[in-house]
Design an enzyme around this catalytic site. Structure first.
Site, PDB file in Angstrom:
ATOM      1  NE  ARG A 290      79.467  21.076  43.436  1.00  0.00           N
ATOM      2  CZ  ARG A 290      78.786  20.222  42.710  1.00  0.00           C
ATOM      3  NH1 ARG A 290      78.838  20.248  41.411  1.00  0.00           N
ATOM      4  NH2 ARG A 290      78.007  19.317  43.280  1.00  0.00           N
TER       5      ARG A 290
ATOM      6  CD  GLU B  28      81.407  14.169  42.871  1.00  0.00           C
ATOM      7  OE1 GLU B  28      80.900  14.979  43.675  1.00  0.00           O
ATOM      8  OE2 GLU B  28      81.944  14.526  41.827  1.00  0.00           O
TER       9      GLU B  28
ATOM     10  CG  ASP C  37      80.837  17.284  50.556  1.00  0.00           C
ATOM     11  OD1 ASP C  37      80.443  16.113  50.347  1.00  0.00           O
ATOM     12  OD2 ASP C  37      80.141  18.280  50.283  1.00  0.00           O
TER      13      ASP C  37
ATOM     14  N   GLY D  68      73.679  17.977  38.518  1.00  0.00           N
ATOM     15  CA  GLY D  68      74.894  17.789  39.311  1.00  0.00           C
ATOM     16  C   GLY D  68      75.822  18.981  39.270  1.00  0.00           C
TER      17      GLY D  68
ATOM     18  CB  SER E 144      75.883  22.954  42.706  1.00  0.00           C
ATOM     19  OG  SER E 144      75.742  22.946  44.059  1.00  0.00           O
ATOM     20  CB  SER E 145      70.715  24.368  39.712  1.00  0.00           C
ATOM     21  OG  SER E 145      70.068  23.134  39.955  1.00  0.00           O
TER      22      SER E 145
ATOM     23  CG  ASP F 108      77.227  21.412  46.291  1.00  0.00           C
ATOM     24  OD1 ASP F 108      78.329  20.914  46.023  1.00  0.00           O
ATOM     25  OD2 ASP F 108      76.162  20.791  46.181  1.00  0.00           O
TER      26      ASP F 108
END
EC number: 2.7.1.157
Length: 447
Positions: free
Chosen positions: A32, A38, A41, A132, A134-135, A179
């Site tokens: 994503r 940023e 969350d 960054g 989100s792997s 994520d």
């Protein structure tokens, strides 16, 4: 779709040569890009991400043994096998297979299962690692969906997202759930406003005259391998407690900055004024925090701080709270502009993204010189707005670019940032691409 079909065929062949059999099914979960919102969350605030087309793909075959065998199409990631009944996750080493194990363990614990069936899994991913995008969360989500499918159980996408968000914390990252939520709840063609407690996603239609471009700074940041990320989580928690105490709320029950706003029933703009009154810009040391809250150092360390932040000597509470409340307001403004679609929509959204980057750089201190340089280059060559995306301290930027400027933008940014005279950037990390909102996690059965 044909690109995905080709990848599935190739994955099937590699699986066959690795395990001597054919996979029973495949699972896909996307990475994503967070357009705006940023580091808020985990403070309880809404964020505005979209799924990218890059993803993690896993070929799976359930087996009769109780062994979990993992392999990766990338030779950099070594094979791993373990007993499915005794899953151990080493927090001290954020190795690739530990993210897979987080997803398995989350589903196993949700259903209260002591023994799982074994499986052979071959993992393939095309999300640039530590960028960054989100792997790692895509791998956790993929593994959760793999385990659910092997068990033949059903859960809603919201339940899956919540389980995977919780289970990624086994690796030691105190993330907030964005994520995993977008990985499951994403839909092609739309970004999403993701809200928490309860988790829900609302479509946000992005402007048709602009594209979002991702550029990798080529600086890697693995958030589980450093304490920067968890220190910020703790600074926000401490700021919430001091603000609650200042306003005579029951501070010991408060964990997130959003809770303070909700309990006071005031606007984000008013919360910024409360922050000005209650907190000072100079850093706090543990002793001062204890004086403010009327607790001992031992209580601070054992009851509030996480294990990997107990030795931290300075906390910047004012700056972190200012970032969170102003960023939360920018997310709501961004959504409102998308809904109202004024003439100068792209310019207005770009301004919010620029403000977001400044706040990340100056108040949250999660940028780095390379990200700042890349943001400046992107703005210079036609981006209306550009900002870091993801945890920061490396990884990628996201820029909003008018569609008619895209070809010249890509060429100029590539030349200015990637084709440096010193040749210092590894070619395989040089990713610069336009992306559109992709779909969420899926299971494909072998035909």
């Amino acid at each position: 779709m044909s690109v995905l079909y080709d990848r599935l065929l190739k994955l099937k062949e590699m699986f066959n040569s690795k395990f001597g059999s054919i996979p029973k099914f495949y699972v896909r979960a996307p990475g994503r890009v967070n357009i705006i919102g940023e580091h808020i969350d985990y403070c309880g605030y809404s964020v505005l991400p979209m799924a990218v087309e890059q993803d993690v793909l896993i070929a799976v075959e359930p087996v009769k043994t109780y062994t979990l065998q993992l392999a990766n199409t990338n030779p950099l990631y070594p094979d791993f096998s373990t007993s499915a009944n005794n899953i151990q996750i080493d927090k001290t080493k954020p190795l690739w297979h530990n993210y897979f194990l987080c997803g398995v363990k989350g589903i196993q614990e949700h259903f209260g299962l002591s023994n799982l069936t074994g499986m052979n899994c071959l993992v393939d991913g095309n999300i640039p690692p530590s960028s960054g995008l989100s792997s790692s969360s895509a791998l956790v989500c993929c593994a959760g969906l793999v385990t659910l499918t092997v068990l033949g159980r059903n859960l809603s996408k919201v339940e899956l997202a919540e389980i995977c968000a919780k289970s990624e914390r086994y690796i030691g990252t105190e993330g907030g759930g964005m994520d995993q939520s977008i990985s499951f709840l994403a839909e092609e063609g739309t970004a999403k406003l993701i809200e928490f407690s309860p988790l829900r996603a609302t479509d946000v239609k992005l402007p048709s005259g602009a594209v979002f471009v991702i550029a990798n700074s080529c600086v890697e940041m693995n958030k589980a391998a450093t304490s920067h990320f968890n220190i910020r989580v703790m600074e926000c928690r401490l700021a919430a407690k001091l603000l609650a105490k200042y306003k005579s709320l029951q501070w010991d029950k408060v964990l997130r900055l959003e809770e303070v706003q909700a309990k006071l029933g005031i606007s984000l703009e008013e919360m910024l004024l409360v922050t000005e009154d209650a907190l000072h810009p100079e850093p706090y040391n543990p002793e001062e925090i204890c004086r403010c809250l009327g607790i001992s150092l031992e209580e601070l360390r054992t009851q509030i701080l996480s294990p990997n932040t107990q030795e931290v000597l300075i906390f910047k509470l004012y700056q972190r709270a200012k970032h969170v409340y102003s960023e939360a307001a920018r997310v709501l403004q961004f959504k409102k502009i998308c809904e109202e679609a004024p003439e100068d929509m792209v310019q207005l959204l770009g301004e919010l993204m620029n403000q977001s980057h400044m706040s990340c750089r100056d108040m949250y201190e999660c940028s780095c010189p390379e990200l700042d340089q890349l943001v400046d280059i992107c703005r210079k060559f036609g981006a209306q707005g550009s900002r870091l995306t993801g945890a920061g301290w490396g990884g990628c930027t996201v820029s909003i670019v008018p569609a008619d400027k895209l070809p010249s933008f890509l060429a100029n940014v590539h030349k200015a940032y990637y084709q440096r005279s010193d040749g210092s950037l590894a070619p395989e990390k040089q990713s610069l691409f336009a992306t559109k909102p992709g779909g969420g996690a899926l299971v494909f059965l072998e035909a």
